[in-house]
Design an enzyme around this catalytic site. Structure first.
Site, PDB file in Angstrom:
ATOM      1  N   PRO A  10      17.793  54.121  12.919  1.00  0.00           N
ATOM      2  CG  PRO A  10      19.904  53.052  13.995  1.00  0.00           C
ATOM      3  CD  PRO A  10      18.827  52.862  12.749  1.00  0.00           C
ATOM      4  CG  ASN A  11      20.315  57.853  15.898  1.00  0.00           C
ATOM      5  OD1 ASN A  11      19.934  58.187  17.033  1.00  0.00           O
ATOM      6  ND2 ASN A  11      21.480  57.189  15.944  1.00  0.00           N
ATOM      7  NE  ARG A  18      22.385  61.501  13.734  1.00  0.00           N
ATOM      8  CZ  ARG A  18      22.533  60.726  12.801  1.00  0.00           C
ATOM      9  NH1 ARG A  18      21.495  60.453  12.150  1.00  0.00           N
ATOM     10  NH2 ARG A  18      23.856  59.898  12.939  1.00  0.00           N
ATOM     11  CE1 TYR A  23      23.483  61.548   8.130  1.00  0.00           C
ATOM     12  CE2 TYR A  23      23.899  62.709  10.199  1.00  0.00           C
ATOM     13  CZ  TYR A  23      24.286  61.764   9.215  1.00  0.00           C
ATOM     14  OH  TYR A  23      25.003  60.804  10.070  1.00  0.00           O
ATOM     15  CG  ASN A  75      18.760  56.172   5.540  1.00  0.00           C
ATOM     16  OD1 ASN A  75      19.503  55.686   6.047  1.00  0.00           O
ATOM     17  ND2 ASN A  75      18.721  57.484   5.391  1.00  0.00           N
ATOM     18  CB  ALA A  78      24.040  53.402  13.093  1.00  0.00           C
ATOM     19  CD  GLU A  99      22.706  50.728   1.026  1.00  0.00           C
ATOM     20  OE1 GLU A  99      23.732  51.054   1.990  1.00  0.00           O
ATOM     21  OE2 GLU A  99      23.155  49.735   0.234  1.00  0.00           O
ATOM     22  CG  HIS A 101      23.240  55.772   2.804  1.00  0.00           C
ATOM     23  ND1 HIS A 101      22.893  55.209   4.182  1.00  0.00           N
ATOM     24  CD2 HIS A 101      23.347  54.561   2.232  1.00  0.00           C
ATOM     25  CE1 HIS A 101      23.049  54.063   4.206  1.00  0.00           C
ATOM     26  NE2 HIS A 101      23.166  53.693   3.035  1.00  0.00           N
ATOM     27  NE  ARG A 108      29.569  61.368   7.612  1.00  0.00           N
ATOM     28  CZ  ARG A 108      28.682  61.005   8.169  1.00  0.00           C
ATOM     29  NH1 ARG A 108      27.414  60.649   7.558  1.00  0.00           N
ATOM     30  NH2 ARG A 108      28.687  60.774   9.485  1.00  0.00           N
ATOM     31  NE  ARG A 112      29.797  58.113  10.270  1.00  0.00           N
ATOM     32  CZ  ARG A 112      28.664  58.055  11.410  1.00  0.00           C
ATOM     33  NH1 ARG A 112      27.656  57.227  11.141  1.00  0.00           N
ATOM     34  NH2 ARG A 112      28.961  58.352  12.498  1.00  0.00           N
TER      35      ARG A 112
END
Length: 146
Positions: A10-11, A18, A23, A75, A78, A99, A101, A108, A112
């Site tokens: 998401p996002n 963003r 990011y 990724n 959230a 994985e 990120h 963070r 997180r």
């Protein structure tokens, strides 16, 4: 030739606008185009899915098994900190995955810093913004062709 699925949670469709300090400034489309180009030049097929819905991501993992995907780069965004369903789907299909990120999770907020995926992943790449994906792809290629 390997088939590699890149799953984005998401996002991530908002990359580029963003929180660019966290990011980066590149869009998800730009990152995926670079990944597809590099993977193709190395003789591998790159597929990608971005979805804000957890259930659709779970279905994409199930479909990956049916489609004989060899590796996954994920990724979870959230869902990293919440999704037992996505974790269970990855365990069920037994497709090796990395994985990734974009931000440095260790720097963070405390919530997180918890991942439901790290302990079952081939590896985790975090903190290199859009380059995290390329590093994951390179790791898979190195795994395929030591």
């Amino acid at each position: 030739m390997a088939c590699i699925l890149v799953l984005n949670g998401p996002n991530l469709n908002l990359l580029g606008s963003r929180e660019p300090d966290q990011y980066g400034h590149r869009t998800l489309q730009e990152i995926m185009e670079d990944l597809t180009r590099f993977g193709g030049a190395c003789g591998h097929e790159i597929l990608h899915v971005q979805e804000n819905s957890e259930g659709v991501l779970v279905e994409a993992v199930h479909k990956a098994a049916a489609d004989s995907v060899d590796y996954i780069i994920i990724n979870p965004a959230a869902y990293t900190h919440t999704s037992v369903a996505l974790r269970d789907a990855l365990l069920a299909v037994r497709i090796p995955f990395i994985e990734v990120h974009l931000s440095a999770m260790a720097n963070r907020e405390p919530f997180r810093q918890i991942s439901y995926f790290s302990d079952i992943a081939m590896g985790v790449i975090t903190g290199f913004k859009g380059e995290s994906y390329m590093l994951a792809l390179q790791a898979i290629i190195n795994h395929i062709e030591p």
